[in-house]
Design a protein around this motif. Sequence first.
Motif, PDB file in Angstrom:
ATOM      1  N   THR A  76       0.832  -1.204   0.000  1.00 61.09           N
ATOM      2  CA  THR A  76       0.000   0.000   0.000  1.00 61.09           C
ATOM      3  C   THR A  76       0.868   1.256   0.000  1.00 61.09           C
ATOM      4  O   THR A  76       0.600   2.223  -0.724  1.00 61.09           O
ATOM      5  N   ASN A  77       1.921   1.225   0.794  1.00 58.96           N
ATOM      6  CA  ASN A  77       2.829   2.382   0.859  1.00 58.96           C
ATOM      7  C   ASN A  77       3.557   2.617  -0.460  1.00 58.96           C
ATOM      8  O   ASN A  77       3.932   3.753  -0.775  1.00 58.96           O
ATOM      9  N   ASN A  78       3.773   1.553  -1.222  1.00 67.69           N
ATOM     10  CA  ASN A  78       4.479   1.680  -2.502  1.00 67.69           C
ATOM     11  C   ASN A  78       3.547   1.964  -3.680  1.00 67.69           C
ATOM     12  O   ASN A  78       4.017   2.303  -4.774  1.00 67.69           O
ATOM     13  N   LEU A  79       2.255   1.827  -3.450  1.00 68.21           N
ATOM     14  CA  LEU A  79       1.308   1.867  -4.575  1.00 68.21           C
ATOM     15  C   LEU A  79       1.304   3.208  -5.310  1.00 68.21           C
ATOM     16  O   LEU A  79       1.340   3.244  -6.543  1.00 68.21           O
ATOM     17  N   GLU A  80       1.263   4.291  -4.586  1.00 63.23           N
ATOM     18  CA  GLU A  80       1.210   5.605  -5.235  1.00 63.23           C
ATOM     19  C   GLU A  80       2.444   5.841  -6.101  1.00 63.23           C
ATOM     20  O   GLU A  80       2.346   6.336  -7.236  1.00 63.23           O
ATOM     21  N   LYS A  81       3.623   5.494  -5.574  1.00 61.97           N
ATOM     22  CA  LYS A  81       4.859   5.641  -6.356  1.00 61.97           C
ATOM     23  C   LYS A  81       4.810   4.759  -7.602  1.00 61.97           C
ATOM     24  O   LYS A  81       5.249   5.165  -8.685  1.00 61.97           O
ATOM     25  N   ALA A  82       4.281   3.544  -7.442  1.00 59.60           N
ATOM     26  CA  ALA A  82       4.220   2.616  -8.569  1.00 59.60           C
ATOM     27  C   ALA A  82       3.302   3.126  -9.672  1.00 59.60           C
ATOM     28  O   ALA A  82       3.608   3.001 -10.863  1.00 59.60           O
ATOM     29  N   VAL A  83       2.182   3.710  -9.280  1.00 59.87           N
ATOM     30  CA  VAL A  83       1.231   4.235 -10.270  1.00 59.87           C
ATOM     31  C   VAL A  83       1.849   5.397 -11.043  1.00 59.87           C
ATOM     32  O   VAL A  83       1.710   5.506 -12.268  1.00 59.87           O
ATOM     33  N   LYS A  84       2.563   6.259 -10.345  1.00 59.45           N
ATOM     34  CA  LYS A  84       3.128   7.456 -10.978  1.00 59.45           C
ATOM     35  C   LYS A  84       4.348   7.146 -11.839  1.00 59.45           C
ATOM     36  O   LYS A  84       4.625   7.866 -12.802  1.00 59.45           O
ATOM     37  N   ASP A  85       5.078   6.103 -11.511  1.00 61.87           N
ATOM     38  CA  ASP A  85       6.297   5.745 -12.242  1.00 61.87           C
ATOM     39  C   ASP A  85       5.946   4.799 -13.388  1.00 61.87           C
ATOM     40  O   ASP A  85       5.704   3.616 -13.188  1.00 61.87           O
ATOM     41  N   SER A  86       5.914   5.302 -14.598  1.00 59.88           N
ATOM     42  CA  SER A  86       5.482   4.506 -15.747  1.00 59.88           C
ATOM     43  C   SER A  86       6.439   3.361 -16.083  1.00 59.88           C
ATOM     44  O   SER A  86       6.108   2.463 -16.859  1.00 59.88           O
ATOM     45  N   ALA A  87       7.627   3.373 -15.498  1.00 60.60           N
ATOM     46  CA  ALA A  87       8.598   2.304 -15.732  1.00 60.60           C
ATOM     47  C   ALA A  87       8.556   1.238 -14.627  1.00 60.60           C
ATOM     48  O   ALA A  87       9.300   0.263 -14.670  1.00 60.60           O
ATOM     49  N   TRP A  88       7.693   1.450 -13.651  1.00 64.34           N
ATOM     50  CA  TRP A  88       7.587   0.526 -12.514  1.00 64.34           C
ATOM     51  C   TRP A  88       6.832  -0.727 -12.954  1.00 64.34           C
ATOM     52  O   TRP A  88       5.651  -0.686 -13.230  1.00 64.34           O
ATOM     53  N   THR A  89       7.520  -1.835 -13.041  1.00 65.00           N
ATOM     54  CA  THR A  89       6.878  -3.089 -13.456  1.00 65.00           C
ATOM     55  C   THR A  89       7.508  -4.275 -12.751  1.00 65.00           C
ATOM     56  O   THR A  89       8.703  -4.261 -12.441  1.00 65.00           O
ATOM     57  N   ALA A  90       6.679  -5.275 -12.493  1.00 61.81           N
ATOM     58  CA  ALA A  90       7.139  -6.508 -11.846  1.00 61.81           C
ATOM     59  C   ALA A  90       7.614  -7.534 -12.858  1.00 61.81           C
ATOM     60  O   ALA A  90       8.143  -8.578 -12.491  1.00 61.81           O
ATOM     61  N   ILE A  91       7.435  -7.213 -14.157  1.00 60.03           N
ATOM     62  CA  ILE A  91       7.810  -8.123 -15.239  1.00 60.03           C
ATOM     63  C   ILE A  91       8.971  -7.505 -16.008  1.00 60.03           C
ATOM     64  O   ILE A  91       8.784  -6.512 -16.723  1.00 60.03           O
ATOM     65  N   PRO A  92      10.184  -8.051 -15.897  1.00 62.05           N
ATOM     66  CA  PRO A  92      11.365  -7.448 -16.540  1.00 62.05           C
ATOM     67  C   PRO A  92      11.185  -7.160 -18.024  1.00 62.05           C
ATOM     68  O   PRO A  92      11.610  -6.122 -18.523  1.00 62.05           O
ATOM     69  N   GLY A  93      10.518  -8.032 -18.739  1.00 63.38           N
ATOM     70  CA  GLY A  93      10.349  -7.846 -20.177  1.00 63.38           C
ATOM     71  C   GLY A  93       9.376  -6.754 -20.551  1.00 63.38           C
ATOM     72  O   GLY A  93       9.226  -6.423 -21.734  1.00 63.38           O
ATOM     73  N   GLN A  94       8.722  -6.164 -19.563  1.00 67.00           N
ATOM     74  CA  GLN A  94       7.723  -5.137 -19.821  1.00 67.00           C
ATOM     75  C   GLN A  94       8.285  -3.724 -19.841  1.00 67.00           C
ATOM     76  O   GLN A  94       7.586  -2.797 -20.240  1.00 67.00           O
ATOM     77  N   VAL A  95       9.497  -3.528 -19.433  1.00 64.99           N
ATOM     78  CA  VAL A  95      10.031  -2.194 -19.190  1.00 64.99           C
ATOM     79  C   VAL A  95       9.827  -1.254 -20.379  1.00 64.99           C
ATOM     80  O   VAL A  95       9.395  -0.112 -20.230  1.00 64.99           O
ATOM     81  N   LYS A  96      10.107  -1.704 -21.590  1.00 66.95           N
ATOM     82  CA  LYS A  96      10.041  -0.828 -22.766  1.00 66.95           C
ATOM     83  C   LYS A  96       8.615  -0.402 -23.099  1.00 66.95           C
ATOM     84  O   LYS A  96       8.386   0.738 -23.503  1.00 66.95           O
ATOM     85  N   GLN A  97       7.650  -1.312 -22.931  1.00 66.60           N
ATOM     86  CA  GLN A  97       6.280  -1.004 -23.321  1.00 66.60           C
ATOM     87  C   GLN A  97       5.405  -0.576 -22.143  1.00 66.60           C
ATOM     88  O   GLN A  97       4.255  -0.174 -22.331  1.00 66.60           O
ATOM     89  N   ALA A  98       5.960  -0.645 -20.929  1.00 67.41           N
ATOM     90  CA  ALA A  98       5.167  -0.402 -19.725  1.00 67.41           C
ATOM     91  C   ALA A  98       4.489   0.964 -19.714  1.00 67.41           C
ATOM     92  O   ALA A  98       3.343   1.091 -19.280  1.00 67.41           O
ATOM     93  N   ALA A  99       5.169   1.981 -20.182  1.00 62.06           N
ATOM     94  CA  ALA A  99       4.655   3.347 -20.092  1.00 62.06           C
ATOM     95  C   ALA A  99       3.328   3.537 -20.806  1.00 62.06           C
ATOM     96  O   ALA A  99       2.524   4.403 -20.429  1.00 62.06           O
ATOM     97  N   SER A 100       3.079   2.744 -21.832  1.00 62.63           N
ATOM     98  CA  SER A 100       1.858   2.912 -22.620  1.00 62.63           C
ATOM     99  C   SER A 100       0.689   2.068 -22.125  1.00 62.63           C
ATOM    100  O   SER A 100      -0.401   2.126 -22.696  1.00 62.63           O
ATOM    101  N   LEU A 101       0.898   1.313 -21.056  1.00 64.70           N
ATOM    102  CA  LEU A 101      -0.140   0.392 -20.583  1.00 64.70           C
ATOM    103  C   LEU A 101      -0.745   0.853 -19.260  1.00 64.70           C
ATOM    104  O   LEU A 101      -0.060   1.442 -18.424  1.00 64.70           O
ATOM    105  N   PRO A 102      -2.040   0.594 -19.043  1.00 55.79           N
ATOM    106  CA  PRO A 102      -2.666   0.951 -17.760  1.00 55.79           C
ATOM    107  C   PRO A 102      -2.134   0.058 -16.642  1.00 55.79           C
ATOM    108  O   PRO A 102      -1.751  -1.091 -16.879  1.00 55.79           O
ATOM    109  N   PRO A 103      -2.071   0.575 -15.416  1.00 59.34           N
ATOM    110  CA  PRO A 103      -1.480  -0.179 -14.313  1.00 59.34           C
ATOM    111  C   PRO A 103      -2.390  -1.286 -13.772  1.00 59.34           C
ATOM    112  O   PRO A 103      -3.625  -1.157 -13.775  1.00 59.34           O
TER     113      PRO A 103
END
Length: 296
Positions: A76-103
């Motif tokens: 919960t404490n990390n959620l706001e940062k994760a939503v705002k950071d478009s590169a924040w992903t739990a899947i390594p292969g997602q980093v490049k396309q993560a910014a264009s996808l909904p969280p």
Amino acid sequence: MPKSPRFSVHSSTPLMAVIFLKFIVIVGVVILSTGCSQRAASSSTALVHNSFNSVLWMQQSSNFHATSLQTYNTATNNLEKAVKDSAWTAIPGQVKQAASLPPAVVLDVDETVLDNTKYHAKIIVENAEYNSQTWDHWLSLQQATATPGAVSFINHATAAGVEIIYITNRTCKKRTGTKDKCPQKADTINNLKNVGIEGIKPANILLKNEQTGWLSEKESRKKLVAQKYRIMMLFGDDLGDFLPNVKKNITSEQRADLVTANEKKWGRVWYMLPNPKYGSWWNVLEEPKMKYLEGY
């Protein structure tokens, strides 16, 4: 008046009294022994069952409750940062396309969101073992309780506009008396609602065998979700909820190495719930499991 006869060791009357007393003592000892042995048998049955200590710990230990809350509070404490950071992903292969996808966040269900220890406690009390029939009956009851902290986190994430996806190895299969090909899905949805989870979308609950290729290995379902969403966080109670190919043909040492290799993910994008009852950690150990104990 005649005097009452005195008892003596030569009298038949005291002899009968002695025999009777011995009989009473023997019967009493037998009764006490039987009661003690029954209690001991009942106690030992529980103690030798593989899951006794584990289930008791999960149901009664404040340590488990605190650990679960700690996990979800951290997320919960990390959620706001994760939503705002478009590169924040739990899947390594997602980093490049993560910014264009909904969280989104992806959660396992059993022992991660829903607590099934009542089912496992019943197994222990009846000195039985897990089987798919009794497990499916338990699912149909829709009586699992919530893992501490799960409902609060999920509802908070939903309110923040985060998509909630459940990837579970509850198995889709026909059930006697119903026409539904996957009654387990409705059971899961209803149970999640029963514990207070809001905004559940049936399309976001992905069960084992619900579609071709959806096996116990969850990687194919995670990849499908990753095509549509930026998976910010993963939640589970088994290493297989986070990594592929860790449930068989692997040693516990190799699994430990994988945990260490991903150490920066734990508590940030990966959140593990404790489950000492069952899981791939147990399955990868060869028999006799006693050999894995490390003493001094």
